[in-house]
Scaffold this motif. Structure first.
Motif, PDB file in Angstrom:
ATOM      1  N   GLU A 186     -55.705 -25.599  14.901  1.00  0.00           N
ATOM      2  CA  GLU A 186     -55.044 -24.298  14.786  1.00  0.00           C
ATOM      3  C   GLU A 186     -54.074 -24.017  15.923  1.00  0.00           C
ATOM      4  N   GLN A 187     -54.135 -24.806  16.987  1.00  0.00           N
ATOM      5  CA  GLN A 187     -53.412 -24.488  18.217  1.00  0.00           C
ATOM      6  C   GLN A 187     -51.908 -24.294  18.041  1.00  0.00           C
ATOM      7  N   PRO A 188     -51.187 -25.158  17.293  1.00  0.00           N
ATOM      8  CA  PRO A 188     -49.736 -24.969  17.199  1.00  0.00           C
ATOM      9  C   PRO A 188     -49.310 -23.640  16.602  1.00  0.00           C
ATOM     10  N   GLN A 189     -50.176 -23.025  15.804  1.00  0.00           N
ATOM     11  CA  GLN A 189     -49.816 -21.764  15.184  1.00  0.00           C
ATOM     12  C   GLN A 189     -49.590 -20.658  16.217  1.00  0.00           C
ATOM     13  N   LEU A 190     -50.280 -20.735  17.356  1.00  0.00           N
ATOM     14  CA  LEU A 190     -50.187 -19.663  18.344  1.00  0.00           C
ATOM     15  C   LEU A 190     -48.828 -19.612  19.035  1.00  0.00           C
ATOM     16  N   PRO A 191     -48.336 -20.687  19.657  1.00  0.00           N
ATOM     17  CA  PRO A 191     -47.021 -20.593  20.291  1.00  0.00           C
ATOM     18  C   PRO A 191     -45.894 -20.364  19.299  1.00  0.00           C
ATOM     19  N   LEU A 192     -46.042 -20.861  18.076  1.00  0.00           N
ATOM     20  CA  LEU A 192     -45.002 -20.659  17.081  1.00  0.00           C
ATOM     21  C   LEU A 192     -44.896 -19.193  16.675  1.00  0.00           C
ATOM     22  N   SER A 193     -46.005 -18.490  16.654  1.00  0.00           N
ATOM     23  CA  SER A 193     -45.992 -17.088  16.226  1.00  0.00           C
ATOM     24  C   SER A 193     -45.921 -16.101  17.387  1.00  0.00           C
ATOM     25  N   ASN A 194     -46.286 -16.552  18.593  1.00  0.00           N
ATOM     26  CA  ASN A 194     -46.366 -15.657  19.748  1.00  0.00           C
ATOM     27  C   ASN A 194     -44.977 -15.213  20.203  1.00  0.00           C
ATOM     28  N   LYS A 195     -44.769 -13.915  20.310  1.00  0.00           N
ATOM     29  CA  LYS A 195     -43.469 -13.386  20.738  1.00  0.00           C
ATOM     30  C   LYS A 195     -43.165 -13.715  22.186  1.00  0.00           C
ATOM     31  N   CYS A 196     -44.189 -14.073  22.967  1.00  0.00           N
ATOM     32  CA  CYS A 196     -43.980 -14.463  24.355  1.00  0.00           C
ATOM     33  C   CYS A 196     -43.751 -15.970  24.501  1.00  0.00           C
ATOM     34  N   GLU A 197     -43.726 -16.678  23.377  1.00  0.00           N
ATOM     35  CA  GLU A 197     -43.490 -18.116  23.442  1.00  0.00           C
ATOM     36  C   GLU A 197     -42.324 -18.487  22.520  1.00  0.00           C
ATOM     37  N   LEU A 198     -42.546 -19.244  21.453  1.00  0.00           N
ATOM     38  CA  LEU A 198     -41.416 -19.659  20.617  1.00  0.00           C
ATOM     39  C   LEU A 198     -40.958 -18.576  19.646  1.00  0.00           C
ATOM     40  N   SER A 199     -41.893 -17.743  19.197  1.00  0.00           N
ATOM     41  CA  SER A 199     -41.549 -16.631  18.311  1.00  0.00           C
ATOM     42  C   SER A 199     -40.689 -17.094  17.137  1.00  0.00           C
ATOM     43  N   THR A 200     -41.188 -18.101  16.429  1.00  0.00           N
ATOM     44  CA  THR A 200     -40.411 -18.750  15.375  1.00  0.00           C
ATOM     45  C   THR A 200     -40.094 -17.794  14.229  1.00  0.00           C
ATOM     46  N   ARG A 201     -38.817 -17.778  13.825  1.00  0.00           N
ATOM     47  CA  ARG A 201     -38.414 -17.115  12.593  1.00  0.00           C
ATOM     48  C   ARG A 201     -38.336 -18.205  11.521  1.00  0.00           C
ATOM     49  N   TRP A 202     -39.355 -18.256  10.676  1.00  0.00           N
ATOM     50  CA  TRP A 202     -39.537 -19.423   9.832  1.00  0.00           C
ATOM     51  C   TRP A 202     -38.389 -19.651   8.867  1.00  0.00           C
ATOM     52  N   GLY A 203     -37.894 -18.610   8.230  1.00  0.00           N
ATOM     53  CA  GLY A 203     -36.797 -18.803   7.278  1.00  0.00           C
ATOM     54  C   GLY A 203     -35.591 -19.453   7.924  1.00  0.00           C
TER      55      GLY A 203
END
Length: 330
Positions: free
Chosen positions: A106-123
């Motif tokens: 589950e770990q990669p989901q956190l930095p990808l979604s965290n606004k203090c890290e990558l904050s990925t915009r998936w589209g």
């Protein structure tokens, strides 16, 4: 450092891809695919996964530092407050993060979604990734048209899980019987590690392998002000207040600074803090944390042994060449 990117299977049963010296065998999961390792490696360096187009996973997890970070406060798209943990040897861990709030899968989901890290915009990120040559090559191999969020997360998990370090001088001495691999002060440090200093009570090793972690959580509090409540923040259990995961000591010489808040810049300082460990210095419910009574020479010997846990590093370079420019989303 070994990148285990080529596991074979027979009769639907995972085979051992290799037996790393000093670590348990790496057993490929049923869904393990070398193409995902290769995709994950490239995604790890790709700034198209960040909201600002300026950061990637590697921005904080530096391959030259065993995929850890130099700063106790790391920055992606914003500030964070804990030292960047190494990503090597995660395959052997039950939990990720200092507080263990997620599994390795589950770990990669956190930095990808965290606004203090990558904050990925998936589209936007997926649209840009679908145009990248390495992604087009992956999709052609998979006979598909587009990459998905699940592809990205799964590939990152498989890649990170495949990064294993081994062949340290300690491994050659302890498991291969090469008595020339360690110097006299390092051997003395090993004897302290399992004896007087009692480090191995949490940073475990045995006759077959050594992950140098009991994979547990302990209240140590030899650093910082004690404002970070640790595992309690996710479990809300009183016994978890100020508890943090036991980090592995493999690659410890390359992963400074130390402790969850990065408050020790050197191994010498870490060992000295543990040596003192006075009740006034530590709010702790862990009875293992107590003064060690080491002499200055013994402290130096213990530090020397810890540095012998580093492995020869094969530095992973940036395969998508985005180090000096901001990604432009089209």
């Amino acid at each position: 450092m070994i990148f285990l990117a080529s596991c074979e299977h027979s009769s639907g049963t995972p085979n051992l891809s290799t037996v790393p010296l000093g670590l348990p065998a790496f057993i490929a999961p049923q869904n393990y695919r070398p193409s995902y390792v290769q995709l994950g490696q490239r995604l790890f360096f790709d700034k198209r996964l960040s909201d600002d187009g300026e950061h990637s996973c590697a921005s904080c997890h530096n391959p030259k530092k065993a995929f850890s970070g130099s700063s106790f406060v790391h920055y992606g798209c914003g500030p964070n407050t804990r030292k960047v943990l190494p990503l090597v040897n995660l395959y052997y861990r039950s939990f990720a993060m200092w507080d263990g709030r997620v599994t390795v899968a589950e770990q990669p989901q956190l930095p990808l979604s965290n606004k203090c890290e990558l904050s990925t915009r998936w589209g936007r990120s997926l649209n840009a990734l679908n145009k990248a040559p390495y992604v087009r090559a992956f999709l052609a191999q998979e006979h598909r048209e587009n990459i998905s969020q699940r592809d990205v997360e799964s590939a990152l998990v498989v890649f990170v899980s495949s990064v294993v370090t081994t062949q340290s001088r300690f491994d050659r001495y302890y498991y291969a019987g090469d008595h020339s691999a360690l110097k006299s002060d390092e051997i003395a440090g090993l004897e302290l590690f399992v004896g007087k200093a009692n480090c191995s009570s949490c940073h475990t090793l045995n006759g077959s392998f050594a992950t140098f972690s009991d994979d547990g959580f302990h209240v140590v509090n030899l650093s910082g002000s004690g404002q970070d409540v640790g595992r309690f923040g996710s479990t809300r259990r009183p016994e978890d207040r100020f508890a943090f995961r036991t980090p592995s000591l493999r690659e410890i010489g390359t992963t400074a600074p130390y402790f969850h808040d990065g408050s020790s810049a050197t191994l010498e300082d870490v060992v000295h803090r543990y040596n003192l460990a006075k009740p006034a210095d530590a709010i702790t419910s862990d009875r293992k944390i107590k003064p060690l009574g080491l002499t200055a020479t013994e402290e130096s010997e213990l530090v020397a042994f810890l540095r012998a846990l580093d492995s020869p590093m094969a530095v992973l370079t940036d395969p998508v060449r985005q180090k000096r420019r901001k990604v432009r989303f089209h």
